[in-house]
Each structure stands twice: as C-alpha cells, then as structure tokens.
Design an enzyme around this catalytic site. Structure first.
Site, PDB file in Angstrom:
ATOM      1  N   LYS A 169      62.481 -16.595 -48.613  1.00 14.25           N
ATOM      2  CA  LYS A 169      62.655 -16.024 -47.290  1.00 14.25           C
ATOM      3  C   LYS A 169      63.847 -15.078 -47.259  1.00 14.25           C
ATOM      4  CE  LYS A 169      59.202 -17.957 -45.453  1.00 14.25           C
ATOM      5  NZ  LYS A 169      58.082 -17.166 -44.940  1.00 14.25           N
ATOM      6  N   ASP A 197      59.992 -12.465 -48.288  1.00 15.46           N
ATOM      7  CA  ASP A 197      59.213 -12.511 -47.046  1.00 15.46           C
ATOM      8  C   ASP A 197      60.183 -12.484 -45.871  1.00 15.46           C
ATOM      9  OD1 ASP A 197      57.513 -13.006 -44.956  1.00 15.46           O
ATOM     10  OD2 ASP A 197      56.715 -14.902 -45.746  1.00 15.46           O
ATOM     11  N   GLU A 223      57.122  -8.981 -48.160  1.00 13.51           N
ATOM     12  CA  GLU A 223      56.114  -9.421 -47.182  1.00 13.51           C
ATOM     13  C   GLU A 223      56.619  -9.284 -45.753  1.00 13.51           C
ATOM     14  OE1 GLU A 223      54.096 -12.906 -48.515  1.00 13.51           O
ATOM     15  OE2 GLU A 223      54.017 -13.818 -46.538  1.00 13.51           O
ATOM     16  N   GLU A 249      49.142 -11.763 -42.265  1.00 11.42           N
ATOM     17  CA  GLU A 249      48.931 -13.171 -41.890  1.00 11.42           C
ATOM     18  C   GLU A 249      48.854 -13.365 -40.387  1.00 11.42           C
ATOM     19  OE1 GLU A 249      52.854 -14.378 -43.690  1.00 11.42           O
ATOM     20  OE2 GLU A 249      52.928 -15.659 -41.928  1.00 11.42           O
ATOM     21  N   ASP A 272      44.749 -14.906 -43.203  1.00  8.97           N
ATOM     22  CA  ASP A 272      44.736 -16.369 -43.242  1.00  8.97           C
ATOM     23  C   ASP A 272      43.357 -16.809 -42.766  1.00  8.97           C
ATOM     24  OD1 ASP A 272      44.964 -19.148 -42.438  1.00  8.97           O
ATOM     25  OD2 ASP A 272      47.125 -18.894 -42.720  1.00  8.97           O
ATOM     26  N   HIS A 299      46.763 -15.647 -47.164  1.00 11.29           N
ATOM     27  CA  HIS A 299      47.899 -16.420 -46.655  1.00 11.29           C
ATOM     28  C   HIS A 299      47.441 -17.868 -46.480  1.00 11.29           C
ATOM     29  CE1 HIS A 299      50.282 -18.038 -43.153  1.00 11.29           C
ATOM     30  NE2 HIS A 299      51.267 -17.583 -43.908  1.00 11.29           N
ATOM     31  N   GLU A 332      48.675 -18.703 -52.693  1.00 14.31           N
ATOM     32  CA  GLU A 332      49.894 -19.188 -52.034  1.00 14.31           C
ATOM     33  C   GLU A 332      49.877 -20.712 -51.942  1.00 14.31           C
ATOM     34  OE1 GLU A 332      50.843 -17.620 -48.097  1.00 14.31           O
ATOM     35  OE2 GLU A 332      52.897 -18.378 -48.380  1.00 14.31           O
TER      36      GLU A 332
HETATM   37 CA    CA Z   1      54.607 -15.065 -44.824  1.00 17.17          CA
END
Ligand code: CA
Length: 378
Positions: A169, A197, A223, A249, A272, A299, A332
């Site tokens: 992150k 991300d 991301e 996503e 997703d 995702h 993922e």
């Molecule tokens: Ca993400």
C-alpha cells in the site's frame, strides 16, 4: 431448472486490535461480506458473493431481486442478468446494485456447473491454465511508529513462503511512501515483482511525483493512482510514468469499463467478479480488454466464494498477447486476516508456494462449510 428460493447471508468478523490494518482509505476493523445462496426445485444449491458492505446488498437481493428470480430457469443467466440490470438501471448503474447482480450471477454459474457436472472454467470455454501464479496482497499500514521496518519484515515472510510477487500500500504521503517502498525493495531484492497500490489517494500531479521518485525501484505496476472517475488523470499518469498503471476494481458493468478500455487508460485492468457483474459481465469486460490489447488481472477480495469464482475466471482468460512463452495473469491472493476467506471452504484451493490449483469440481468446485456460514452470520 427452476429457482425455488434465494437466501442471503450477511457474514461479519470483527478484527481483534492486533489484526487491524490500514490503507489510504482508512483502518480495516471488520471483515464482512454478503453471500447469496440460490436453491433450485430439483435440489441444487449455488453460491455467489457481492463486493462491498453487505447490508445494502442484502436488502437489494431480498426485496428487489429475489422476487424476480423465483420460478425463473436458473440456466438462463444472461436473460436474468439483463432483467435485473434493466429493471433497476435508472437507479443503479454502478456500485451496490451491480455488486448484488454479481452475487446472483456467480451463484447461477455455480448452479449451471453443478447441473452439467462441469467446472465453470470449462463452461467459459476451457482453461488456458489449470494452475495460477499468485501475488501476495498485504503490506498494509499498522498502528505503529515504524511502518517501514515492519513492512520489510512482512515482505521477507512472503518471500520465505515462496511468493515471487507482492503488492504494498501507498497513499500515505510521498515521503512516507518512498521510505516504505525503499525498505520493501531492499528486503526482497531485485528479482521479485513489487507493485504499489494507492487506493486512489492522489490526484494526477501527486501520483506522477510519487511515480517519478520510485521509478528506480522497478515497480511491476502502480494501482489506482487516482480516483476512478478521473479517466483523464489515469491517461495522464500512464502517459507520463514508466511504470505500468492498473485499475478497475471499483468500476461496474461493461459500460463502466468501456471508456477505460477504449482510451487504454490502464495497462492492467482489474475487474472484481463480485462487483463488476459476475461471470456473465466479467466475460464481456474481458472481451473489451482483449479488443484493446489490455491485460486482465482480476481484483480479488472477500470470502472463499469470491476466491473460487476468481480462480475459474482467471483460468479461462486468454493470454495477452498469445505467445509460446506468453505472460500469464497474476492472481491476487489477499494475505490480510480474514476467516471468511480461510475457513468457509471445506476444500480450500491447493497451494504450493505461490502456485494455486484451479478447483476442478462441478460449478465453482466449492464445498461450503455450513458451520462456518452459521458462525459468522451477522
Ligand atoms: Ca487495490
């Protein structure tokens, strides 16, 4: 194969303080999901899952969708999809209403597979791969003073587990992001893939500044650099940085993905399956991506239902571009604490290092642990 009943399960697990983790959007203190169970008159059961906080999805399904489903033929997933979407289009073209359709659509494909005694990946056209290579999603923020050191230790643990790729992150301010990326890259060495991300924490200018500062760390992708509405921002970031850009996503249905694909706003598209509209719509979105020569890495977040569904989708995605040694989609694999992902399947997917077997049983191939379903019922 008539639909007899539609049941909804709101599942909820409060994280103990030690397990609380943060992204740029805030602290995650609970894991929760809406799982739907569709029963047919001939005794089959299919499961699906909706992305997002579950209580709205439950209301949508119980009050708006279920009455339209009972008595319908469960094999007619495209007709059902169109009926649900078109009936409520004026109020629900994105977000929860499409996530709730996703749950129903996944359950219908699970049912179709069970009725035909075939795994969903075969109903989609067959597997391009029967195993997928996963990347570890983790490396979140914790309520401690020195996140960089903790992230480095966590990254080393993923490496020791056999992961050749992982995602961390960012979105906590440029200085902190750079410090964390530097620490993780140093911990895992140069050979492993590292993605970042931001969960849309930045505007295009800030995202470009961050990207320029960390281009030297050989990032696999960046991301959600900007908010999903800012397609111009995506294009600006993608045209400026030497890092591949990913997103999608939080996008919904084929119309939502159309502009991202037509403008090639990302390098890697991340629908997703529990949000974008289930198998029926994810397959159409994958076709849009293919026509734009874009790579799809689904995702994946949520329970074992979403995990199994995503494995089937990933197995059936054609390589982009096709080649003798084509680049395969990376899967993922969320490593953050979530008993709904780890405990709901009696038959969790087999994993060796970072390689997951795609389930081969009929439908999703998922055997639900009903005791776990009851245990986490809200
Ligand atoms: Ca993400």
């Amino acid at each position: 194969m008539k639909i007899r009943e539609v049941r909804t399960w709101v599942l909820r697990h409060e994280l103990p303080e030690i397990d609380v983790f943060g992204s740029s959007k805030g602290w995650h203190t609970v894991r929760q999901a809406l799982v739907v169970e569709i029963l047919t008159e001939d005794g089959l059961t299919g499961f699906g899952e909706a992305y997002g906080p579950p209580s709205v999805n439950r209301t949508l399904i119980d009050e708006m969708y279920a009455p339209r489903l009972v008595g319908k033929n469960a094999l007619e997933h495209a007709v059902i999809w169109e009926d649900l979407y078109s009936t409520f289009r004026d109020y629900g073209r994105k977000g929860w209403p499409v996530a709730a359709i996703s749950a129903i659509d996944i359950a219908l494909w699970d049912l179709k597979g069970k009725a035909l005694r075939q795994p969903v990946f075969r109903l989609l056209g067959g597997p391009f791969r029967t195993q997928v290579r996963a990347y570890a999603t983790g490396l979140y923020r914790h309520r401690i003073a020195d996140n960089a050191t903790a992230l480095a230790r966590e990254a080393e643990a993923y490496t020791a587990e056999g992961f050749r790729a992982m995602k961390m992150k960012v979105g906590f301010g440029l200085d902190e992001d750079v410090r964390n990326i530097r620490a993780v890259r140093a911990a895992i060495g140069d050979d492993r893939l590292l993605a970042i991300d931001a969960n849309h924490a930045y505007d295009a200018g800030q995202a470009i500044r961050l990207g320029r500062k960390v281009e030297a760390y050989d990032l696999a992708w960046f991301e959600e650099p900007v908010v999903p509405e800012d397609v111009d921002g995506y294009c600006q970031v993608k045209a400026t940085l030497r890092i591949p850009i990913s997103g999608g996503e939080t996008e919904y249905a084929r119309w939502g993905f159309r502009e991202l694909c037509a403008r090639r706003a990302v390098d890697i598209l991340q629908p997703d399956i529990c949000g974008c509209g289930g198998f029926t719509e994810a397959w159409r979105i994958a076709a849009l991506a293919s026509a734009s020569s874009m790579t799809v890495y689904p995702h994946v977040w949520g329970t074992a239902v979403g995990l199994f569904a995503s494995l089937h989708l990933t197995a059936a995605l054609p390589p982009n571009p096709p080649a003798m040694l084509a680049a395969e989609p990376l899967f993922e694999l969320d490593r953050t604490p979530n008993p709904l992902r780890d405990q709901l399947a009696l038959n969790p997917p087999k994993r060796a290092g970072d390689v997951l077997d795609v389930p081969t049983g009929p439908g999703l191939g998922l055997e639900i642990d009903r005791a776990v379903l009851e245990r986490y019922r809200a």
